[in-house]
Design an enzyme around this catalytic site. Structure first.
Site, PDB file in Angstrom:
ATOM      1  CD  GLU A   1      10.144  74.395 -17.210  1.00 21.43           C
ATOM      2  OE1 GLU A   1      10.593  75.147 -16.343  1.00 21.43           O
ATOM      3  OE2 GLU A   1       9.745  74.793 -18.313  1.00 21.43           O
TER       4      GLU A   1
ATOM      5  CG  ASN B   1      12.769  80.716 -19.390  1.00 22.25           C
ATOM      6  OD1 ASN B   1      13.050  81.685 -20.102  1.00 22.25           O
ATOM      7  ND2 ASN B   1      11.891  79.785 -19.750  1.00 22.25           N
TER       8      ASN B   1
ATOM      9  CD  GLU C   1       6.133  79.807 -21.338  1.00 25.61           C
ATOM     10  OE1 GLU C   1       7.121  80.462 -21.710  1.00 25.61           O
ATOM     11  OE2 GLU C   1       5.760  79.744 -20.155  1.00 25.61           O
TER      12      GLU C   1
ATOM     13  N   GLY D   1       3.753  78.913 -14.177  1.00 25.01           N
ATOM     14  CA  GLY D   1       3.131  80.223 -14.032  1.00 25.01           C
ATOM     15  C   GLY D   1       1.763  80.184 -13.363  1.00 25.01           C
TER      16      GLY D   1
ATOM     17  CG  HIS E   1       9.769  76.675 -22.112  1.00 23.69           C
ATOM     18  ND1 HIS E   1       8.435  77.008 -22.035  1.00 23.69           N
ATOM     19  CD2 HIS E   1      10.277  76.816 -20.869  1.00 23.69           C
ATOM     20  CE1 HIS E   1       8.162  77.347 -20.776  1.00 23.69           C
ATOM     21  NE2 HIS E   1       9.255  77.241 -20.052  1.00 23.69           N
TER      22      HIS E   1
ATOM     23  CE  LYS F   1       8.671  80.994 -18.471  1.00 26.06           C
ATOM     24  NZ  LYS F   1       7.433  80.378 -18.043  1.00 26.06           N
TER      25      LYS F   1
ATOM     26  CB  SER G   1       4.686  77.464  -9.479  1.00 28.05           C
ATOM     27  OG  SER G   1       3.779  77.853 -10.509  1.00 28.05           O
TER      28      SER G   1
HETATM   29  P1  13P Z   1       7.306  79.686 -13.598  1.00 28.55           P
HETATM   30  O1  13P Z   1       8.472  79.544 -12.633  1.00 28.55           O
HETATM   31  O2  13P Z   1       6.881  81.094 -13.823  1.00 28.55           O
HETATM   32  O3  13P Z   1       6.197  78.756 -13.253  1.00 28.55           O
HETATM   33  O4  13P Z   1       7.857  79.212 -15.029  1.00 28.55           O
HETATM   34  C1  13P Z   1       8.540  78.013 -15.126  1.00 28.55           C
HETATM   35  C2  13P Z   1       9.150  77.933 -16.464  1.00 28.55           C
HETATM   36  O5  13P Z   1       8.464  77.853 -17.459  1.00 28.55           O
HETATM   37  C3  13P Z   1      10.606  77.997 -16.533  1.00 28.55           C
HETATM   38  O6  13P Z   1      11.057  77.659 -17.804  1.00 28.55           O
END
Ligand code: 13P
Length: 250
Positions: free
Chosen positions: A164, A9, A97, A170, A95, A11, A210
Site C-alpha cells: 500500500e 478494511n 495508519e 484514501g 497498516h 477501518k 484507492s
Molecule cells: P483506500 O482504499 O481508502 O485508499 O484505503 C486503502 C487502505 O488503506 C486499505 O488498507
C-alpha cells in the site's frame, strides 16, 4: 487461472447494525462467484456479530490489529488468541495508519507478526512508501527494510502481503498498475531471499490504495498482484461486490 483475494478494511467504520445491513446486502450480490477469496476486516466491536453471521458463508473474517502478548495487564489491547476465539482467520498488521498515527515500529510489527503466526492467524502484512520516500526513489529500500525487519527471525508458513503506497491511501491517487507490479515483483524477490522461492511464489501479494471497481481489473491482471486490500470503496456493499466480481458484470 491464479487465485485472487480481496480484503475489505473497514477501518474505524460501522456499528453492529450497519454491519448486519451490509452483510445482508452483500451476500446475494456474491452468489455463485468463487474466483475470489473475500475477507472482511471490521472494527473489533463487530467481530462477535460477524463471526456468527459469516459462519455459513464463504466470507472470511479478519481483524485490523492485535497486541503481541497472549494476555495480561495491557489495557485496551486484544491478543491473537482472542481474535481466534472470535473466528478470525486473518489479521492486518503494520497498516501505515498505525505506523504513522500510533507510532508502530518495524520491531513492534515483528512481534505482532510472530504472535499472529504462532497462534495460527494469517497476517496481512502491510508495507509501502510515503510520498517523500517515493520522490527520493526510496520505494525499494523502504519495502525491503519493512519486510526484513518485520519478518526477522520468523518462519511464517502462511502470510499475505499488502503493498500500500501511503500516498495512494484514501487520496484517489493510484500507483500505475505497471509501477505496482514492479514493486510487488520486488517484494516477492525479497520474500524469496527471506525463505525460499517456492514459498515466496505462493504468498498472495495484494495492492492497496484507492482501489475501486473501475481500476481493480488493471491491478489483478498483473502477474505478481493477487488481489487488493480495499478501504473506502469496501464500505458500500454494492461497490465492494463490483470490486470482488472484478467489475466483470458491467
Ligand atoms: P483506500 O482504499 O481508502 O485508499 O484505503 C486503502 C487502505 O488503506 C486499505 O488498507
Amino acid at each position: 487461472m491464479k487465485r485472487l483475494m480481496i480484503a475489505a478494511n473497514w477501518k474505524m467504520n460501522k456499528t453492529v447494525a450497519e454491519a448486519a445491513a451490509y452483510i445482508k446486502d452483500l451476500g446475494p450480490r456474491l452468489a455463485g462467484w468463487d474466483r475470489v477469496e473475500v475477507v472482511i476486516c471490521p472494527p473489533f466491536t463487530c467481530l462477535a456479530y460477524l463471526s456468527d453471521a459469516l459462519k455459513h458463508t464463504e466470507l472470511q473474517l479478519g481483524a485490523q490489529n492485535l497486541f503481541w502478548e497472549p494476555k495480561g495487564a495491557f489495557t485496551g489491547e486484544i491478543s491473537a488468541e482472542m481474535l481466534l476465539d472470535m473466528g478470525c482467520r486473518y489479521v492486518i498488521i503494520g497498516h501505515s495508519e498505525r505506523r504513522q498515527m500510533m507510532g508502530e515500529s518495524d520491531q513492534d510489527i515483528n512481534r505482532k507478526l510472530g504472535s499472529a503466526g504462532g497462534a495460527g492467524l494469517i497476517p496481512i502484512f502491510c508495507v509501502g512508501e510515503t510520498l517523500p520516500e517515493r520522490e527520493d526513489s526510496q520505494t525499494r529500500n523502504v519495502v525491503q527494510r519493512q519486510l526484513e525487519q518485520g519478518l526477522a527471525g520468523l518462519d511464517l508458513q502462511e502470510l499475505v502481503i499488502a503493498y500500500e503506497p501511503v500516498w495512494a491511501i484514501g487520496t484517489g491517487l493510484n500507483a500505475s498498475p505497471a509501477d505496482a507490479q514492479d514493486t510487488c515483483k520486488y517484494i516477492r524477490d525479497c520474500l524469496g531471499r527471506h525463505r525460499d522461492e517456492s514459498w515466496a511464489a505462493a504468498v498472495p501479494i495484494l495492492y492497496g490504495g484507492s482501489v475501486t471497481a473501475l481500476n481493480i481489473q488493471s491491478f489483478v491482471e498483473q502477474p505478481d498482484i493477487n488481489g487488493a486490500l480495499v478501504g473506502g470503496a469496501s464500505l458500500d456493499p454494492e461497490h465492494f461486490a463490483r470490486i470482488v466480481r472484478l467489475n466483470m458484470d458491467a
